[in-house]
Design an enzyme around this catalytic site. Structure first.
Site, mmCIF file in Angstrom:
data_model
loop_
_atom_site.group_PDB
_atom_site.id
_atom_site.type_symbol
_atom_site.label_atom_id
_atom_site.label_comp_id
_atom_site.label_asym_id
_atom_site.label_seq_id
_atom_site.Cartn_x
_atom_site.Cartn_y
_atom_site.Cartn_z
ATOM 1 N N ASP A 138 0.822 -1.208 0.000
ATOM 2 C CA ASP A 138 0.000 0.000 0.000
ATOM 3 C C ASP A 138 0.855 1.257 0.000
ATOM 4 O OD1 ASP A 138 -2.150 -1.703 0.233
ATOM 5 O OD2 ASP A 138 -2.418 -1.372 2.385
ATOM 6 N N ARG A 139 0.289 2.315 -0.538
ATOM 7 C CA ARG A 139 0.990 3.603 -0.559
ATOM 8 C C ARG A 139 1.362 4.060 0.844
ATOM 9 N NH1 ARG A 139 -0.443 8.936 0.067
ATOM 10 N NH2 ARG A 139 -2.627 8.369 0.317
#
Length: 355
Positions: A167-168
């Protein structure tokens, strides 16, 4: 001869019959055997090299405009030698002066920082320590991600492709392949039945009761047009998911916190975050699945209402695609974690992860 042929100055925006994009039917060959449909399309349409928006590619699949052997397909479907993929007419949006987005401009500071992010490199692959806030790849709202940054910083590399994603908001280790053969090998290793092991650190709210716990709650992606997707626990329609948790320590002062190690056995979207919430211990700083009320008192930055997501991919173990040896890489969590760990009386110094 048509009237258009008599025009002295035809408009630039009026495409001729030969200029119009047409339906393509591509036959999968041995080179692409076993490749995921989304990755096949990203390459065919140039999205991996900034010729098309990646979101467009996934939208075409979702709307059924892409077909495999005349049937609808999902992005993660594995293609086989001889499959016929229907690719709908797609204008090169980034080359169209009316609709093109400017090429991503990567700030010089990021380019100068690339070498400091490398934790391991050899002839086959890179292992990068991704900062929180940097997406794995460009997407909606983000002009560039890690893979675009690497390609810009290393233009002489013939190929750089993500072997998996995180995930970012999550920091930590991510593997990048330098060749097609390495990519296919790593993708197999990162499948649920593969040999690659991914271990994360998570700082969670509350005191986790069990020293060891396995959570197998099935997960379903809940996404509708026009809104960001969320993942929910769904015993009926969810996909199998398994996360093993180990309690590394609990807070001795201040708010109740638990430092956990999480080992993924499946790679569902947001799996650790949703499983922590399901266990009643949301991860600190999780804006999607966390608890804002519990987060606010922990923010050490007056300009922020809550801390950053305290989830870090800190240990990767895999079989090297070239020489077959076992490769283990570790990464310390970001320095921004330390004030909270100190305030809670938590430490990683005495913990040695199992081999």
């Amino acid at each position: 001869m048509t009237a258009q042929n008599h025009q002295d100055h035809p408009t630039a925006s009026a495409p001729t019959a030969t200029d119009r994009p047409r339906v393509r039917h591509e036959t999968v060959d041995a080179r692409s055997d076993g490749q995921r449909l989304d990755n096949f399309l990203l390459r065919e349409l140039g999205a991996q090299h900034d010729k098309q928006p990646r979101a467009l590619v996934y939208r075409l699949i979702r709307k059924g405009q892409v077909r495999v052997n005349k049937k609808r397909a999902k992005p993660m479907q594995r293609l086989r030698d001889g499959d016929i993929v229907r690719i709908p007419p797609v204008r090169d949006l980034r080359g169209d002066p009316d609709t093109a987005r400017p090429a991503a401009r990567i700030p010089a500071g990021w380019l100068e920082r690339v070498d400091t992010l490398v934790r391991h490199e050899d002839e086959a692959l890179l292992v990068i320590d991704k900062p929180a806030g940097l997406a794995a790849h460009a997407g909606s709202g983000f002009d560039f991600g890690l893979i675009e940054l690497l390609r810009a910083a290393r233009p002489t590399n013939d190929m750089l492709e993500l072997a998996h994603r995180i995930d970012r908001e999550t920091s930590g280790l991510i593997v990048v392949a330098k060749s097609r053969a390495t990519l296919l090998d790593l993708q197999e290793q990162f499948r649920p039945e593969g040999v690659a092991k991914k271990r994360y650190l998570a700082l969670c709210h509350g005191h986790w009761r069990d020293a060891h716990q396995t959570i197998t709650a099935p997960l379903r992606k809940d996404q509708g047009d026009g809104r960001a997707h969320r993942v929910v626990v769904d015993p009926r329609a969810g996909k199998s998911a398994r996360t093993d948790f180990e309690r590394l320590g609990i807070s001795h002062r201040g708010p109740a916190l638990s430092l956990m190690a999480a080992t993924l056995h499946t790679g569902r979207t947001h799996q650790i975050r949703v499983h922590c919430r399901h266990a009643g211990h949301p991860i600190v700083g999780d804006s999607k699945y966390g608890d804002r009320t519990l987060d606010r008192p922990l923010s050490l930055n007056q300009a922020r209402r809550r801390p950053e997501l305290m989830l870090h991919a800190y240990r990767l173990t895999l079989t090297h695609p070239t020489h077959g040896g076992r490769l283990t890489i570790t990464s310390n969590p970001p320095d921004t974690w330390q004030p909270l760990l100190d305030a809670a009386g938590l430490t990683l110094k005495n913990h040695q992860p199992p081999r």
